[in-house]
Design a protein around this motif. Structure first.
Motif, mmCIF file in Angstrom:
data_model
loop_
_atom_site.group_PDB
_atom_site.id
_atom_site.type_symbol
_atom_site.label_atom_id
_atom_site.label_comp_id
_atom_site.label_asym_id
_atom_site.label_seq_id
_atom_site.Cartn_x
_atom_site.Cartn_y
_atom_site.Cartn_z
ATOM 1 N N ALA A 104 59.924 -19.415 115.751
ATOM 2 C CA ALA A 104 59.522 -18.287 116.576
ATOM 3 C C ALA A 104 60.097 -17.022 115.957
ATOM 4 O O ALA A 104 61.218 -16.651 116.247
ATOM 5 N N ARG B 68 64.993 1.797 118.205
ATOM 6 C CA ARG B 68 65.999 0.933 118.842
ATOM 7 C C ARG B 68 66.695 1.663 119.974
ATOM 8 O O ARG B 68 66.867 1.111 121.063
ATOM 9 N N PHE C 132 57.039 4.286 112.074
ATOM 10 C CA PHE C 132 58.364 4.514 111.495
ATOM 11 C C PHE C 132 59.421 4.613 112.603
ATOM 12 O O PHE C 132 60.495 4.018 112.508
ATOM 13 N N ILE C 133 59.076 5.334 113.662
ATOM 14 C CA ILE C 133 60.015 5.462 114.784
ATOM 15 C C ILE C 133 60.291 4.094 115.392
ATOM 16 O O ILE C 133 61.437 3.704 115.602
ATOM 17 N N GLY D 176 60.926 -13.114 114.763
ATOM 18 C CA GLY D 176 61.116 -11.860 115.482
ATOM 19 C C GLY D 176 59.944 -10.932 115.252
ATOM 20 O O GLY D 176 59.049 -11.214 114.466
ATOM 21 N N ARG D 177 59.970 -9.804 115.932
ATOM 22 C CA ARG D 177 58.835 -8.904 115.922
ATOM 23 C C ARG D 177 58.524 -8.410 114.506
ATOM 24 O O ARG D 177 57.396 -8.328 114.100
ATOM 25 N N ARG D 178 59.591 -8.122 113.758
ATOM 26 C CA ARG D 178 59.391 -7.549 112.440
ATOM 27 C C ARG D 178 58.587 -8.495 111.552
ATOM 28 O O ARG D 178 57.575 -8.130 110.998
ATOM 29 N N SER D 179 59.017 -9.775 111.496
ATOM 30 C CA SER D 179 58.339 -10.708 110.621
ATOM 31 C C SER D 179 56.941 -11.026 111.142
ATOM 32 O O SER D 179 56.039 -11.270 110.357
ATOM 33 N N GLN E 120 64.334 1.902 122.884
ATOM 34 C CA GLN E 120 64.239 0.634 123.620
ATOM 35 C C GLN E 120 65.493 0.374 124.435
ATOM 36 O O GLN E 120 65.442 -0.185 125.528
ATOM 37 N N ALA E 121 66.636 0.786 123.890
ATOM 38 C CA ALA E 121 67.887 0.608 124.618
ATOM 39 C C ALA E 121 67.855 1.414 125.910
ATOM 40 O O ALA E 121 68.279 0.940 126.969
ATOM 41 N N SER F 125 60.037 1.094 114.194
ATOM 42 C CA SER F 125 60.723 0.055 113.430
ATOM 43 C C SER F 125 62.133 0.446 112.989
ATOM 44 O O SER F 125 62.839 -0.385 112.427
ATOM 45 N N GLY F 126 62.572 1.660 113.266
ATOM 46 C CA GLY F 126 63.904 2.062 112.810
ATOM 47 C C GLY F 126 64.895 2.260 113.934
ATOM 48 O O GLY F 126 64.689 1.793 115.055
ATOM 49 N N HIS F 127 65.971 2.963 113.600
ATOM 50 C CA HIS F 127 67.046 3.117 114.581
ATOM 51 C C HIS F 127 66.638 3.994 115.752
ATOM 52 O O HIS F 127 67.158 3.848 116.863
ATOM 53 N N LEU F 128 65.687 4.922 115.539
ATOM 54 C CA LEU F 128 65.257 5.780 116.643
ATOM 55 C C LEU F 128 64.569 4.939 117.715
ATOM 56 O O LEU F 128 64.844 5.088 118.910
ATOM 57 N N SER G 225 60.574 0.352 101.431
ATOM 58 C CA SER G 225 60.448 -0.159 102.798
ATOM 59 C C SER G 225 59.386 0.608 103.577
ATOM 60 O O SER G 225 58.902 0.145 104.590
#
Lengths: 269, 333
Positions: B317, B184, B176-177, B319-322, B187-188, B179-182, B3
């Motif tokens: 439409a 997220r 890496f930051i 999502g950002r990842r795709s 952004q939260a 696209s991962g949980h960090l 990944s």
């Protein structure tokens, strides 16, 4: 119905509020309220507008601080526990007005519920990179399962803003379940939902409860509550005026006077 | 590990390959200096993107950390006689500590209050570097010697290659930051602090860590700029740097993976292209910026994402990842 099929009142209290009091200046919003939620129960918190339900709920969830009294979770005091420390002990909540992260997709929102389980901080993540990546894959799979549970797996990549309100509520519940909570705290979950959506929500909560999740709900919708709850606590003017099974509460005179009577009267007119 | 190579890492490889071939196509030392500066600004912008684009914390102190990094690197060598290889990490650590110390009180503030407080800090730094002549060399600044080991000394081209590698590592971490949980959790924090907190995010810790990380990016960029300029002076921490940074953010696209690099390329090279307009240069530059603000709020990255999405997946439409994956594939064609 639930009250008949399961043993209510036997488990130890999972959540306990002792003499909870909240003052805003001279106003006493919650006055010396004590109640407990036993493991496995669905407990409802009802009362007319301004009864102090939301304030009491905020005290339990840690958004507001008690003026006096104490709150215990699983036998330990959580009175001063910061908000961000609560998910990891098994407390999960939803908000009165759905509170999702608008900049993220449905899946990302649900993934946020797994936050306490994932490595904390950049260094720890990079040092355990393989573990971090494996965990990320694992929680993504679990998040998809939760979305399947609420029937939204097709909408995983949608932005939150593009969803109708009822769907947003489901995302919030999926996210709350991602915490793998011992207790689910729901603040007016049926608000803004139509009849079908409310019925679906009730069915879903019943399934979750049968899987062992304890639930505390604040709600306006009386019919919804009567069908769902094992125990009901009734507040009026910040004071607990009744507590018991739905049928007991329904026939309690104080409650009828404070709430049901007035409401029933309005409905008939 | 696979990944790591998905989700836009192919694009990073492409960027690095192009960047490494580039010097062979350039004809002058001036052009090499320009392309070197692109990577300096890209690093600075990556930190700012994490801090403001992803976490939503506006900081006007990035140029101050940029300057402190360069000053630390220069002074540790000039005053203490340290080797550049020791001075570099120590300067970065100093910046991280300064950021942590000022971040702790400042990050209680939000939005424009945070912007003003960080701006006040950077104005103090400008004052300090200009006026404390004995310590900082005043407006003349301090010389930074070329890195030398034995008989070998780093040429401009070698410095450029080093910057490309450092910026690429910075970009890999940055992406890496995001696209991962960090990312997220960050952004939260940006979207809803109380909501994030009630899901177990330690909001204060997240903000402080990102603030420090952004300062580290700025410090590394500042040291690179010092090495390119062979000196450090108060202009490193002055207003034009933050203006360039904000322009990169607008042009490249805030909160995107490649915005900082795309923005840095445009912002460093555009004035060169516009130079032929003579006295109208600034006017045209300003007009272009206005056009970006009004018509392309997501910057060039936003445009590329939309084009990529339209080319490869006309109906849905994604999502950002795709979408990002689509750009990469689109770019590879």
């Amino acid at each position: 119905m639930n009250a008949v099929t399961r043993n209510i009142g036997e488990g130890a209290p999972l959540l306990e509020v002792r003499n909870g009091t909240k003052r805003f200046g001279g106003l006493v919003a919650v006055n010396d309220v004590s109640f407990s939620v036993r493991g496995g129960e669905v407990v409802g918190l009802i009362g007319p507008n301004g009864a102090g339900k939301s304030t009491l709920f905020n005290l339990v969830t840690g958004v507001a601080q008690l003026s006096a009294g104490e709150i215990f979770f699983d036998g330990k005091s959580i009175t001063g526990l910061p908000l961000h420390g609560r998910p990891s002990i098994g407390m999960s909540r939803t908000f009165q007005i759905v509170r999702l992260f608008p900049g993220m997709t449905v899946l990302q929102n649900v993934l946020m519920g797994f936050h306490p389980q994932l490595p904390d901080g950049l260094l720890r993540t990079l040092l355990g990179l393989r573990h971090s990546l494996r965990e990320e894959r694992r929680v993504t799979e679990k998040a998809m399962e939760l979305l399947e549970f609420v029937g939204m797996e097709d909408l995983a990549d949608e932005k939150i803003g593009e969803l109708p309100y009822g769907k947003q509520r489901l995302v919030e519940i999926a996210r709350a379940m991602a915490i793998e909570p011992r207790i689910l705290l729901l603040d007016e979950p049926a608000a803004g939902l139509n009849g079908t959506e409310t019925a679906n929500l009730g069915a879903m909560l019943r399934v979750l409860n049968e899987r062992g999740v304890t639930v505390l709900i604040v709600e306006h919708d009386i019919d919804f509550m009567m069908g769902l709850c094992d125990q009901i606590v009734v507040l009026d003017h910040g004071v607990k005026i009744a507590e018991g099974r739905p049928s007991e509460v329904q026939s309690n005179e104080k409650v009828i006077e404070a709430y049901l009577g007035r409401r029933g009267g309005n409905a008939e007119n | 590990m696979r990944s790591l190579f998905r989700n836009g890492n192919l694009a990073i490889v492409l960027i690095v390959v192009v960047a490494l071939i580039l010097p062979a196509l350039l004809s002058s030392g001036y052009q090499l200096r320009m392309v070197s500066i692109i990577w300096v600004f890209a690093l600075l912008a990556m930190g700012f993107n994490l801090l403001y684009g992803i976490t939503g914390q506006i900081s006007m102190a990035q140029q101050a950390f940029f300057a402190i990094g360069a000053y630390g690197f220069a002074m540790l060598q000039a005053k203490l006689g340290w080797s550049p290889f020791v001075a570099l990490p120590v300067a970065v650590v100093i910046v991280a500590c300064v950021a942590a110390v000022i971040g702790l009180p400042l990050l209680r503030l939000r939005t424009h209050y945070l912007a003003m407080a960080t701006l006040a800090f950077s104005l103090m730094m400008v004052g300090l570097t200009n006026r404390w002549v004995d310590f900082t060399g005043g407006s003349a600044g301090i010389q930074i010697r070329t890195i030398t080991v034995g008989d070998w000394s780093m040429s401009r081209a070698e410095l450029y290659y080093t910057l490309v590698i450092v910026a690429a590592i910075g970009l890999v971490i940055h992406n890496f930051i995001i696209s991962g949980h960090l990312g997220r959790a960050m952004q939260a924090v940006r979207d809803d602090e109380t909501g994030a907190e009630s899901l177990g995010v330690n909001v204060t810790a997240v903000k402080l860590r990102v603030f420090v990380l952004a300062a580290v990016y700025a410090a590394v960029g500042g040291i690179g700029y010092g090495l390119i300029s062979r000196q450090v002076n108060p202009s490193f921490g002055e207003f034009p740097v933050i203006v360039s940074l904000l322009t990169i953010a607008v042009v490249g696209g805030l909160g995107t993976r490649f915005g900082p690099v795309i923005g840095a390329i445009v912002v460093v090279l555009a004035p060169q292209a516009l130079a032929r307009f003579g006295e109208f240069e600034t006017l045209i530059y300003g007009l272009c910026l206005g056009v970006f603000l009004i018509f392309l709020p997501n910057g060039l990255s936003g445009v590329m994402e939309r084009l990529g999405a339209r080319m490869l997946r006309p109906s849905s439409a994604p999502g950002r990842r795709s979408v990002t994956k689509n750009i990469v594939e689109g770019g590879a064609r």
